[in-house]
Scaffold this motif. Structure first.
Motif, short mmCIF file in Angstrom:
data_model
loop_
_atom_site.label_atom_id
_atom_site.label_comp_id
_atom_site.label_asym_id
_atom_site.label_seq_id
_atom_site.Cartn_x
_atom_site.Cartn_y
_atom_site.Cartn_z
N LEU A 108 0.87 -1.17 0.00
CA LEU A 108 0.00 0.00 0.00
C LEU A 108 0.91 1.23 0.00
O LEU A 108 1.72 1.41 0.90
CB LEU A 108 -0.91 0.03 1.23
CG LEU A 108 -2.21 -0.75 1.13
CD1 LEU A 108 -1.96 -2.22 0.96
CD2 LEU A 108 -3.07 -0.48 2.32
N THR B 41 -9.11 2.52 1.66
CA THR B 41 -8.67 1.51 2.64
C THR B 41 -9.80 1.22 3.62
O THR B 41 -10.72 2.02 3.77
CB THR B 41 -7.43 2.01 3.42
OG1 THR B 41 -7.74 3.24 4.06
CG2 THR B 41 -6.24 2.20 2.49
N SER C 148 -7.08 7.81 4.08
CA SER C 148 -8.13 6.81 3.87
C SER C 148 -8.06 6.16 2.50
O SER C 148 -8.90 5.36 2.15
CB SER C 148 -9.51 7.45 4.07
OG SER C 148 -9.69 8.50 3.15
N GLU C 149 -7.05 6.53 1.70
CA GLU C 149 -6.83 5.91 0.39
C GLU C 149 -5.38 5.49 0.28
O GLU C 149 -4.51 6.02 0.98
CB GLU C 149 -7.15 6.89 -0.74
CG GLU C 149 -8.60 7.16 -0.96
CD GLU C 149 -8.83 8.02 -2.21
OE1 GLU C 149 -7.91 8.76 -2.61
OE2 GLU C 149 -9.92 7.92 -2.77
N TYR D 170 -2.73 0.46 -4.35
CA TYR D 170 -2.49 -0.95 -4.08
C TYR D 170 -1.67 -1.58 -5.21
O TYR D 170 -1.95 -1.35 -6.38
CB TYR D 170 -3.82 -1.71 -3.99
CG TYR D 170 -4.58 -1.49 -2.70
CD1 TYR D 170 -4.77 -2.55 -1.82
CD2 TYR D 170 -5.11 -0.25 -2.37
CE1 TYR D 170 -5.48 -2.38 -0.64
CE2 TYR D 170 -5.81 -0.07 -1.20
CZ TYR D 170 -5.99 -1.13 -0.34
OH TYR D 170 -6.69 -0.95 0.83
#
Length: 101
Positions: free
Chosen positions: A9, A48, A56-57, A60
Motif C-alpha cells: 500500500l 482503505t 483513507s486511500e 495498491y
C-alpha cells in the motif's frame, strides 16, 4: 525457491506512473539473490478499510515472485524503510489442490 505474493500500500500522493518503476528498483533485492519476479499488478488508488497514517486511500500493488526466505526478509526490510510505503504484507499462497472426482 518458494513462491510469494507481496501486497504493498503506497501513499496516494505518489504519482501512479512512478509506482511500478520505483517498485522494480526494490525488487532487485529478489533478482540479485537469484529469485524471479513473475508479475507486478498495480491496482491503482483505492479506499482503505481504515485510516493508515491519517489517510483513507492508498495505491495498491500486488507482486508475485519466487525467492529464498532470506531474500524475502531483506525485501520486507527495505520496503519498510521507504516513507511512501504505508503497509506491506508478504504471504506464501496456498498451492492449488486438485481433487480426484
Amino acid at each position: 525457491m518458494r513462491a510469494y505474493e507481496l501486497m504493498v500500500l503506497i501513499d496516494p500522493e505518489v504519482d501512479e506512473r512512478t509506482v511500478e518503476p520505483t517498485l522494480k528498483k526494490y525488487l532487485e533485492v529478489v533478482t540479485n539473490a537469484g529469485g524471479t519476479v513473475d508479475s507486478i499488478d498495480v491496482w491503482g488508488r483505492r479506499k482503505t478499510a481504515y485510516e493508515i497514517q491519517k489517510k483513507s486511500e492508498a495505491i495498491y500493488v500486488v507482486v508475485n515472485f519466487q525467492a529464498e526466505p532470506a531474500a524475502t526478509q531483506e525485501l520486507d526490510r527495505v520496503l519498510n524503510i521507504n516513507e511512501t510505503i504505508m503497509r506491506t504484507k508478504i504471504i506464501r499462497p496456498e498451492e492449488q489442490k486438485i481433487s480426484a472426482e
